[in-house]
Design a protein around this motif. Structure first.
Motif, PDB file in Angstrom:
ATOM      1  N   ALA A 277       0.805  -1.221   0.000  1.00  0.00           N
ATOM      2  CA  ALA A 277       0.000   0.000   0.000  1.00  0.00           C
ATOM      3  C   ALA A 277       0.835   1.268   0.000  1.00  0.00           C
ATOM      4  N   GLY A 278       1.938   1.321   0.722  1.00  0.00           N
ATOM      5  CA  GLY A 278       2.760   2.520   0.790  1.00  0.00           C
ATOM      6  C   GLY A 278       3.879   2.558  -0.225  1.00  0.00           C
ATOM      7  N   ARG A 279       3.933   1.587  -1.097  1.00  0.00           N
ATOM      8  CA  ARG A 279       5.027   1.518  -2.071  1.00  0.00           C
ATOM      9  C   ARG A 279       4.691   2.272  -3.344  1.00  0.00           C
ATOM     10  N   LYS A 280       5.728   2.840  -3.930  1.00  0.00           N
ATOM     11  CA  LYS A 280       5.590   3.602  -5.163  1.00  0.00           C
ATOM     12  C   LYS A 280       6.603   3.069  -6.176  1.00  0.00           C
ATOM     13  N   VAL A 281       6.468   3.497  -7.434  1.00  0.00           N
ATOM     14  CA  VAL A 281       7.357   3.034  -8.494  1.00  0.00           C
ATOM     15  C   VAL A 281       7.926   4.230  -9.237  1.00  0.00           C
ATOM     16  N   ALA A 282       9.212   4.165  -9.554  1.00  0.00           N
ATOM     17  CA  ALA A 282       9.859   5.200 -10.364  1.00  0.00           C
ATOM     18  C   ALA A 282      10.696   4.509 -11.432  1.00  0.00           C
ATOM     19  N   THR A 283      10.854   5.168 -12.558  1.00  0.00           N
ATOM     20  CA  THR A 283      11.742   4.655 -13.594  1.00  0.00           C
ATOM     21  C   THR A 283      12.680   5.771 -14.016  1.00  0.00           C
ATOM     22  N   GLY A 284      13.832   5.393 -14.504  1.00  0.00           N
ATOM     23  CA  GLY A 284      14.780   6.388 -14.984  1.00  0.00           C
ATOM     24  C   GLY A 284      16.130   5.775 -15.261  1.00  0.00           C
ATOM     25  N   GLN A 285      17.029   6.628 -15.709  1.00  0.00           N
ATOM     26  CA  GLN A 285      18.380   6.194 -16.032  1.00  0.00           C
ATOM     27  C   GLN A 285      19.295   6.491 -14.837  1.00  0.00           C
ATOM     28  N   ILE A 286      20.162   5.526 -14.515  1.00  0.00           N
ATOM     29  CA  ILE A 286      21.074   5.698 -13.378  1.00  0.00           C
ATOM     30  C   ILE A 286      22.110   6.757 -13.722  1.00  0.00           C
ATOM     31  N   GLU A 287      22.203   7.769 -12.861  1.00  0.00           N
ATOM     32  CA  GLU A 287      23.179   8.838 -13.039  1.00  0.00           C
ATOM     33  C   GLU A 287      24.363   8.670 -12.096  1.00  0.00           C
ATOM     34  N   ALA A 288      24.128   8.108 -10.901  1.00  0.00           N
ATOM     35  CA  ALA A 288      25.212   7.933  -9.919  1.00  0.00           C
ATOM     36  C   ALA A 288      24.884   6.786  -8.976  1.00  0.00           C
ATOM     37  N   ILE A 289      25.946   6.099  -8.559  1.00  0.00           N
ATOM     38  CA  ILE A 289      25.823   5.019  -7.571  1.00  0.00           C
ATOM     39  C   ILE A 289      26.862   5.294  -6.490  1.00  0.00           C
ATOM     40  N   ASP A 290      26.421   5.335  -5.245  1.00  0.00           N
ATOM     41  CA  ASP A 290      27.325   5.532  -4.106  1.00  0.00           C
ATOM     42  C   ASP A 290      27.272   4.266  -3.258  1.00  0.00           C
ATOM     43  N   SER A 291      28.273   3.404  -3.440  1.00  0.00           N
ATOM     44  CA  SER A 291      28.259   2.124  -2.730  1.00  0.00           C
ATOM     45  C   SER A 291      28.571   2.286  -1.243  1.00  0.00           C
ATOM     46  N   VAL A 292      29.261   3.345  -0.856  1.00  0.00           N
ATOM     47  CA  VAL A 292      29.570   3.583   0.552  1.00  0.00           C
ATOM     48  C   VAL A 292      28.300   3.941   1.324  1.00  0.00           C
ATOM     49  N   ASN A 293      27.529   4.885   0.785  1.00  0.00           N
ATOM     50  CA  ASN A 293      26.291   5.311   1.440  1.00  0.00           C
ATOM     51  C   ASN A 293      25.076   4.523   0.981  1.00  0.00           C
ATOM     52  N   ARG A 294      25.293   3.594   0.040  1.00  0.00           N
ATOM     53  CA  ARG A 294      24.243   2.724  -0.515  1.00  0.00           C
ATOM     54  C   ARG A 294      23.083   3.523  -1.100  1.00  0.00           C
ATOM     55  N   THR A 295      23.439   4.477  -1.994  1.00  0.00           N
ATOM     56  CA  THR A 295      22.413   5.255  -2.673  1.00  0.00           C
ATOM     57  C   THR A 295      22.567   5.120  -4.179  1.00  0.00           C
ATOM     58  N   ILE A 296      21.463   5.334  -4.873  1.00  0.00           N
ATOM     59  CA  ILE A 296      21.435   5.311  -6.321  1.00  0.00           C
ATOM     60  C   ILE A 296      20.629   6.529  -6.767  1.00  0.00           C
ATOM     61  N   SER A 297      21.193   7.315  -7.699  1.00  0.00           N
ATOM     62  CA  SER A 297      20.542   8.536  -8.174  1.00  0.00           C
ATOM     63  C   SER A 297      20.135   8.372  -9.625  1.00  0.00           C
ATOM     64  N   LEU A 298      18.949   8.850  -9.931  1.00  0.00           N
ATOM     65  CA  LEU A 298      18.434   8.788 -11.294  1.00  0.00           C
ATOM     66  C   LEU A 298      18.596  10.137 -11.983  1.00  0.00           C
ATOM     67  N   SER A 299      18.546  10.126 -13.313  1.00  0.00           N
ATOM     68  CA  SER A 299      18.669  11.355 -14.092  1.00  0.00           C
ATOM     69  C   SER A 299      17.523  12.321 -13.805  1.00  0.00           C
ATOM     70  N   SER A 300      16.425  11.830 -13.242  1.00  0.00           N
ATOM     71  CA  SER A 300      15.289  12.671 -12.867  1.00  0.00           C
ATOM     72  C   SER A 300      15.577  13.518 -11.628  1.00  0.00           C
ATOM     73  N   GLY A 301      16.674  13.215 -10.939  1.00  0.00           N
ATOM     74  CA  GLY A 301      17.031  13.951  -9.731  1.00  0.00           C
ATOM     75  C   GLY A 301      16.694  13.218  -8.441  1.00  0.00           C
ATOM     76  N   GLU A 302      15.939  12.114  -8.553  1.00  0.00           N
ATOM     77  CA  GLU A 302      15.577  11.344  -7.360  1.00  0.00           C
ATOM     78  C   GLU A 302      16.770  10.503  -6.903  1.00  0.00           C
ATOM     79  N   THR A 303      16.944  10.418  -5.588  1.00  0.00           N
ATOM     80  CA  THR A 303      17.989   9.575  -5.008  1.00  0.00           C
ATOM     81  C   THR A 303      17.336   8.628  -4.024  1.00  0.00           C
ATOM     82  N   PHE A 304      17.695   7.360  -4.121  1.00  0.00           N
ATOM     83  CA  PHE A 304      17.114   6.311  -3.278  1.00  0.00           C
ATOM     84  C   PHE A 304      18.192   5.668  -2.433  1.00  0.00           C
ATOM     85  N   ARG A 305      17.876   5.402  -1.178  1.00  0.00           N
ATOM     86  CA  ARG A 305      18.763   4.614  -0.314  1.00  0.00           C
ATOM     87  C   ARG A 305      18.385   3.156  -0.543  1.00  0.00           C
TER      88      ARG A 305
END
Length: 94
Positions: free
Chosen positions: A7-35
């Motif tokens: 119920a609380g889950r959402k979906v996003a699509t996009g191209q990966i712009e950055a991956i930070d393996s230390v902080n475990r984040t992934i950023s999309l070209s849309s500007g969204e960053t996910f942990r």
């Protein structure tokens, strides 16, 4: 049918712009960053890949629950918005 857990889950699509393996984040070209959640493997992702992210909003921000690559064959079926067939031609007729 979706479960209460979805119920609380959402979906996003996009191209990966950055991956930070230390902080475990992934950023999309849309500007969204996910942990990345504990089950997400960042080591299998590459910059430039087009992905779909299932995420939820957590206290720390957007938390990715699942990350999957969208195959090239599927991308070919989705034309870019600027390639709409009647974008210019319809208005140029006198």
């Amino acid at each position: 049918a979706s479960s209460a857990a979805d119920a609380g889950r959402k979906v996003a699509t996009g191209q990966i712009e950055a991956i930070d393996s230390v902080n475990r984040t992934i950023s999309l070209s849309s500007g969204e960053t996910f942990r990345a959640g504990p089950k997400v493997k960042l080591s299998t992702r590459r910059i430039g890949e087009t992905i779909i992210v299932v995420y939820e909003i957590a206290e720390e921000g957007l938390q990715a629950i699942k990350v999957r690559r969208i195959p090239q064959s599927i991308e070919a079926f989705v034309p870019p918005p600027e390639r709409s067939p009647n974008a210019q031609g319809a208005q140029e007729n006198p």
